[in-house]
Design an enzyme around this catalytic site. Structure first.
Site, PDB file in Angstrom:
ATOM      1  N   TYR A 159       0.814  -1.219   0.000  1.00 30.30           N
ATOM      2  CA  TYR A 159       0.000   0.000   0.000  1.00 30.30           C
ATOM      3  C   TYR A 159       0.848   1.270   0.000  1.00 30.30           C
ATOM      4  CZ  TYR A 159      -4.599  -2.109   0.702  1.00 30.30           C
ATOM      5  OH  TYR A 159      -5.775  -2.779   0.543  1.00 30.30           O
ATOM      6  N   LYS A 205       3.443 -15.511   2.744  1.00 28.40           N
ATOM      7  CA  LYS A 205       3.718 -16.265   1.515  1.00 28.40           C
ATOM      8  C   LYS A 205       5.218 -16.552   1.488  1.00 28.40           C
ATOM      9  CE  LYS A 205       2.443 -18.053  -2.464  1.00 28.40           C
ATOM     10  NZ  LYS A 205       1.629 -19.289  -2.535  1.00 28.40           N
ATOM     11  N   ASP A 238      -2.478 -18.671   0.708  1.00 31.61           N
ATOM     12  CA  ASP A 238      -3.437 -19.396  -0.135  1.00 31.61           C
ATOM     13  C   ASP A 238      -4.159 -20.472   0.687  1.00 31.61           C
ATOM     14  OD1 ASP A 238      -0.928 -20.601  -0.009  1.00 31.61           O
ATOM     15  OD2 ASP A 238      -0.865 -21.203  -2.116  1.00 31.61           O
ATOM     16  N   ASP A 262      -6.390  -7.289   3.847  1.00 31.84           N
ATOM     17  CA  ASP A 262      -7.495  -6.658   3.125  1.00 31.84           C
ATOM     18  C   ASP A 262      -8.349  -7.732   2.459  1.00 31.84           C
ATOM     19  OD1 ASP A 262      -9.018  -4.575   1.855  1.00 31.84           O
ATOM     20  OD2 ASP A 262      -7.906  -5.028   0.010  1.00 31.84           O
ATOM     21  N   ASP A 266     -12.356  -9.354   3.703  1.00 32.61           N
ATOM     22  CA  ASP A 266     -13.581  -9.386   2.896  1.00 32.61           C
ATOM     23  C   ASP A 266     -14.131 -10.809   2.818  1.00 32.61           C
ATOM     24  OD1 ASP A 266     -13.305  -6.632   2.243  1.00 32.61           O
ATOM     25  OD2 ASP A 266     -14.150  -6.994   0.254  1.00 32.61           O
TER      26      ASP A 266
HETATM   27  C1  IPM Z   1     -10.542  -1.520   3.441  1.00 32.76           C
HETATM   28  C2  IPM Z   1     -10.704  -0.909   2.082  1.00 32.76           C
HETATM   29  C3  IPM Z   1      -9.543   0.025   1.807  1.00 32.76           C
HETATM   30  C4  IPM Z   1      -8.268  -0.796   1.863  1.00 32.76           C
HETATM   31  C5  IPM Z   1      -9.655   0.799   0.483  1.00 32.76           C
HETATM   32  C6  IPM Z   1     -10.935   1.590   0.402  1.00 32.76           C
HETATM   33  C7  IPM Z   1      -8.449   1.683   0.248  1.00 32.76           C
HETATM   34  O1  IPM Z   1     -10.809  -1.895   1.110  1.00 32.76           O
HETATM   35  O2  IPM Z   1     -10.497  -0.772   4.424  1.00 32.76           O
HETATM   36  O3  IPM Z   1     -10.467  -2.745   3.538  1.00 32.76           O
HETATM   37  O4  IPM Z   1      -7.889  -1.428   0.878  1.00 32.76           O
HETATM   38  O5  IPM Z   1      -7.625  -0.789   2.921  1.00 32.76           O
HETATM   39 MN    MN Z   2     -10.911  -3.920   1.890  1.00 34.57          MN
END
Ligand code: IPM
Ligand code: MN
Length: 386
Positions: A159, A205, A238, A262, A266
């Site tokens: 990042y 990894k 993975d 990240d 999700d």
């Molecule tokens: C999160 C989001 C952010 C990230 C984006 C919006 C930059 O996806 O907080 O998980 O990747 O950190």
């Molecule tokens: Mn995210």
């Protein structure tokens, strides 16, 4: 507040609670302002019941701020965040921003904010509350009892790594971590695990990346030095993605770097049935930052149907980690679980036969259930301080 040191932040009662809590409120884009408004009502109710004052300072961020002030993180917004006791951020991201230069992207504002506040640790607790077991993407018997603390490094890795850029038809980013950055994460993971099931799984990894090999070494060294009582293992990312789906209850604290965290968080949203249900705390040296894990969801923005659970959960995290108001945090969490148990669900979590609640209907259900649960004033923390 702010100033994360693994020793004091995680031991309740170490921080002093001011008589008035100042929170910078950055609704942002898409559904951000909707879920933020509901979360702030819950926060106001929770601290009000404890006799503590609250001052909210609304500021623009993301695409909204680009349109209003020409920058995704205006100076005034940043200043308000630095000066606040805590920051709440709804979501950033807007389809109109696609193709804009990097300095005008809404996400750039969020990344700059995390950096400016030096929030290097991101806590993303993933619990599947019993009433939501049926809403999960997984079979009930597989997901029941899931309680993972995803601990994502937030200030480094791909990042922020340099060099980065695009030239001559090629684009490049750099994944880089220093030993110190890994060490403080590992120490935090151990401290978190100590208050939980005493298990850390560090995800990397290492079979391919030098960065991961360093990560693994430093985690092992830190564990040897200060984690004798904690069971620490390593898992390739993975495989971790697979295990998270096959066997989510095997994880306690899942420690990982920025991008892996990240992605995995999700995925973890699917365990709960909706990404809308997860909150997060970003802690470090400056002001603490709280944001739901979900994005701005432009497809449903303005419809009043967004799930405020992740935002409300972030409020509970704020009460717990920044303000050391564990009782208030418990009340917020219990009220959410009670609302879900009573079948109050936004459309993303509603099961067949359940009439979906709107964003504000869900909030009202949470506030009602907090009301029924107000403690006697005599038991409240005197002057809101302990
Ligand atoms: C999160 C989001 C952010 C990230 C984006 C919006 C930059 O996806 O907080 O998980 O990747 O950190
Ligand atoms: Mn995210």
């Amino acid at each position: 507040m702010g100033g994360l040191s693994t020793g004091d932040r995680l031991s309740p009662g170490a921080a002093r609670q001011p008589a008035e809590l100042r929170v910078a409120v950055l609704g942002g884009d898409g559904v951000g302002p909707e879920v933020t408004a509901t979360a702030m009502q819950v926060l106001a109710a929770a601290v009000g019941d404890e006799g503590v004052g609250l001052r909210l300072d609304d500021r623009p961020v993301g695409w909204t701020a680009v349109l209003e002030e020409g920058s995704p993180l205006p100076d005034q917004t940043l200043r308000a965040c630095i000066d606040a006791d805590a920051v709440f951020l709804g979501a950033v991201g807007h389809p109109d921003a696609h193709g804009q230069p990097r300095e005008l992207l809404p996400e750039t504002g969020l990344l700059a904010l995390r950096k400016a506040l030096d929030c290097w640790a991101n806590l993303r607790p993933v619990r599947v509350p019993p009433p939501l077991v049926g809403a999960s993407a997984l079979r009930a018997e597989r997901v029941r009892g899931t309680d993972v603390m995803i601990l994502r490094e937030l200030g480094g890795g791909l990042y922020y790594g340099e060099p980065r850029g695009e030239a001559d038809g090629r684009a490049f980013n750099t994944m880089v971590y220093g030993e110190d950055e890994v060490r403080r994460m590992a120490a935090l993971a151990l401290a978190l695990a100590r208050g939980r099931r005493k298990r850390v799984t560090s995800v990397d990894k290492a079979n391919v990346l030098e960065v991961s090999r360093l990560w693994r070494r430093v985690v092992d060294r830190t564990a040897a030095e200060e984690g004798e009582d904690i069971e620490v293992d390593h898992m390739l990312v993975d495989r971790a993605a697979m295990e998270l789906v096959l066997n989510p209850t095997r994880f306690d604290v899942l420690l990982t770097e920025n991008l892996f965290g990240d992605i995995l968080s999700d995925q973890a949203g699917a365990l709960v049935g909706s990404l809308g249900a997860l909150g997060s705390a970003s802690l470090g040296e400056g002001t603490d930052l709280y944001e739901p894990v979900h994005g701005s969801a432009p497809d449903i923005a303005g419809k009043g149907i967004a799930n405020p659970l992740g935002a409300i959960d972030s409020v509970a995290l704020m009460l717990r980690h920044t303000f050391q108001m564990d009782v208030a945090a418990d009340r917020v969490e219990a009220a959410c679980t009670a609302a879900l148990a009573d079948g109050v669900r936004t459309v993303d979590l509603a099961e067949p036969g359940q009439e979906p609640a709107s964003t504000t209907e869900f909030m009202d259900a949470v506030l009602e259930r907090m009301d029924g649960n107000v403690r006697e004033p005599a038991e409240a923390m005197p002057g809101g301080v302990r």
